[in-house]
Motif scaffolding. Structure first.
Motif, PDB file in Angstrom:
ATOM      1  N   SER A   1       5.640   5.693   8.599  1.00 31.81           N
ATOM      2  CA  SER A   1       5.061   4.705   7.688  1.00 31.81           C
ATOM      3  C   SER A   1       4.193   3.711   8.475  1.00 31.81           C
ATOM      4  O   SER A   1       3.156   3.254   7.988  1.00 31.81           O
ATOM      5  N   TYR A   2       4.629   3.394   9.708  1.00 37.47           N
ATOM      6  CA  TYR A   2       3.816   2.540  10.588  1.00 37.47           C
ATOM      7  C   TYR A   2       2.557   3.281  11.031  1.00 37.47           C
ATOM      8  O   TYR A   2       1.470   2.704  11.088  1.00 37.47           O
ATOM      9  N   TYR A   3       2.709   4.587  11.326  1.00 32.98           N
ATOM     10  CA  TYR A   3       1.593   5.412  11.815  1.00 32.98           C
ATOM     11  C   TYR A   3       0.474   5.472  10.777  1.00 32.98           C
ATOM     12  O   TYR A   3      -0.713   5.379  11.117  1.00 32.98           O
ATOM     13  N   PHE A   4       0.858   5.629   9.501  1.00 34.09           N
ATOM     14  CA  PHE A   4      -0.132   5.711   8.428  1.00 34.09           C
ATOM     15  C   PHE A   4      -0.444   4.346   7.812  1.00 34.09           C
ATOM     16  O   PHE A   4      -1.162   4.268   6.803  1.00 34.09           O
ATOM     17  N   ASP A   5       0.145   3.284   8.396  1.00 35.48           N
ATOM     18  CA  ASP A   5      -0.079   1.916   7.921  1.00 35.48           C
ATOM     19  C   ASP A   5       0.301   1.783   6.439  1.00 35.48           C
ATOM     20  O   ASP A   5      -0.442   1.230   5.632  1.00 35.48           O
ATOM     21  N   ILE A   6       1.482   2.326   6.111  1.00 37.80           N
ATOM     22  CA  ILE A   6       2.013   2.227   4.742  1.00 37.80           C
ATOM     23  C   ILE A   6       3.217   1.290   4.767  1.00 37.80           C
ATOM     24  O   ILE A   6       4.191   1.543   5.480  1.00 37.80           O
TER      25      ILE A   6
END
Length: 302
Positions: free
Chosen positions: A186-191
């Motif tokens: 979720s951090y990787y995709f900025d979600i």
């Protein structure tokens, strides 16, 4: 519909249901001893096969290491280092500190004795990347510590056949690291996940941790759809799992050893909680964990 397929693919819920139905049917048979003896014989045969495989394991291990090395893309290590490095750190911290400390807090075993057992049981599973190879070692662990604690029971073999499957199915803590991956992705995709999604993911991660690590792919697919993450989430998991799966198995095997010993001692009323030992072993652990988590949080926000 097909229990053989379920067994071959380690589909734990289906195996559990089939086992319960078969056990209930067996209970109502009048002449069940021949069937039970046959299954015990098959189990002993499989244990000897696995023990024999460990003798030839160095050759297989070298082949597996060569295969993994050939399939690792070093660019992935660099790209996902923010996930891989903390993942390995958490596994090592839990496997070689928290779990042995837990055993030492409830038994007279020393840290050195516990680490020796971990090394024997976990090493091969770590190198091969499968916790199943540890099953014969878990049975040996039951026999070893029943002698260590002078447990004399004619039904010890039956107790072992109960403790080991329970530990294998329900105590593979390494599978809970799926939660760590979902938070990272979720951090990787900025979600930004809301509090409800975080709580729900944490709850769902528990039943999804039952069984072997090969079930994690289906869990990743389910959770990514539930959280509205991109379809590429599974591809990313496949890329990082080439590196992380062996460490996941290491933690799972360590947790199985831990719970086999604790369940054995609990069954025979040999558990004895030692608060001073618990405090001395876990105080520094929680200190490191606390500052590690909050330090990482500050680093991420910055």
């Amino acid at each position: 519909q097909n229990p053989i397929y379920d067994l071959a693919n380690n589909i734990v819920p289906a195996i559990a249901i089939f086992g319960i139905i078969s056990g209930l049917a067996l209970m109502h048979l009048k002449q069940k001893e021949p069937i039970i003896s046959m299954f015990e014989g098959i189990n002993s045969m499989l244990e000897k096969i696995l023990k024999g495989l460990t003798i030839a394991s160095p050759i297989g291990v070298l082949a597996i290491v060569a295969n993994i090395s050939g399939n690792i893309y070093w660019v992935d290590i660099k790209e996902f280092s923010f996930y891989i490095i903390p993942f390995i750190f958490i596994v090592i911290l839990l496997t070689f500190w928290a779990l042995p400390a837990l055993i030492a807090s409830f038994s007279p075993l020393s840290y050195k004795e516990i680490i020796s057992e971990f090394r024997t049981t976990c090493l091969l599973a770590f190198l091969i990347g499968s916790p199943s190879i540890a099953i014969p070692f878990l049975n040996q662990c039951v026999k070893k510590y029943s002698n260590y604690f002078a447990i004399k029971d004619k039904e010890l073999h039956t107790v072992s056949q109960m403790i080991v499957p329970i530990s294998y199915t329900f105590t593979q803590i390494g599978n809970l690291l799926i939660l760590f991956f979902m938070m990272y992705i979720s951090y990787y995709f900025d979600i930004n996940l809301n509090i409800f999604d975080r709580i729900l993911t944490s709850i769902l991660a528990l039943p999804m941790s039952f069984g072997g690590p090969e079930m994690m792919v289906d869990s990743i697919v389910f959770l990514s759809k539930r959280l509205g993450l991109p379809d590429s989430t599974r591809i990313l998991y496949d890329r990082v799992s080439v590196i992380t799966q062996s460490f996941q198995v290491l933690l799972s095997t360590g947790s199985m050893v831990t719970f086999v010993i604790l369940l054995l001692l609990a069954y025979y009323n040999r558990l004895k909680f030692q608060f001073s030992k618990f405090f001395s072993l876990f105080f520094l652990f929680f200190f490191v964990l606390f500052f590690g988590v909050f330090g990482s949080k500050i680093f991420i926000h910055n």
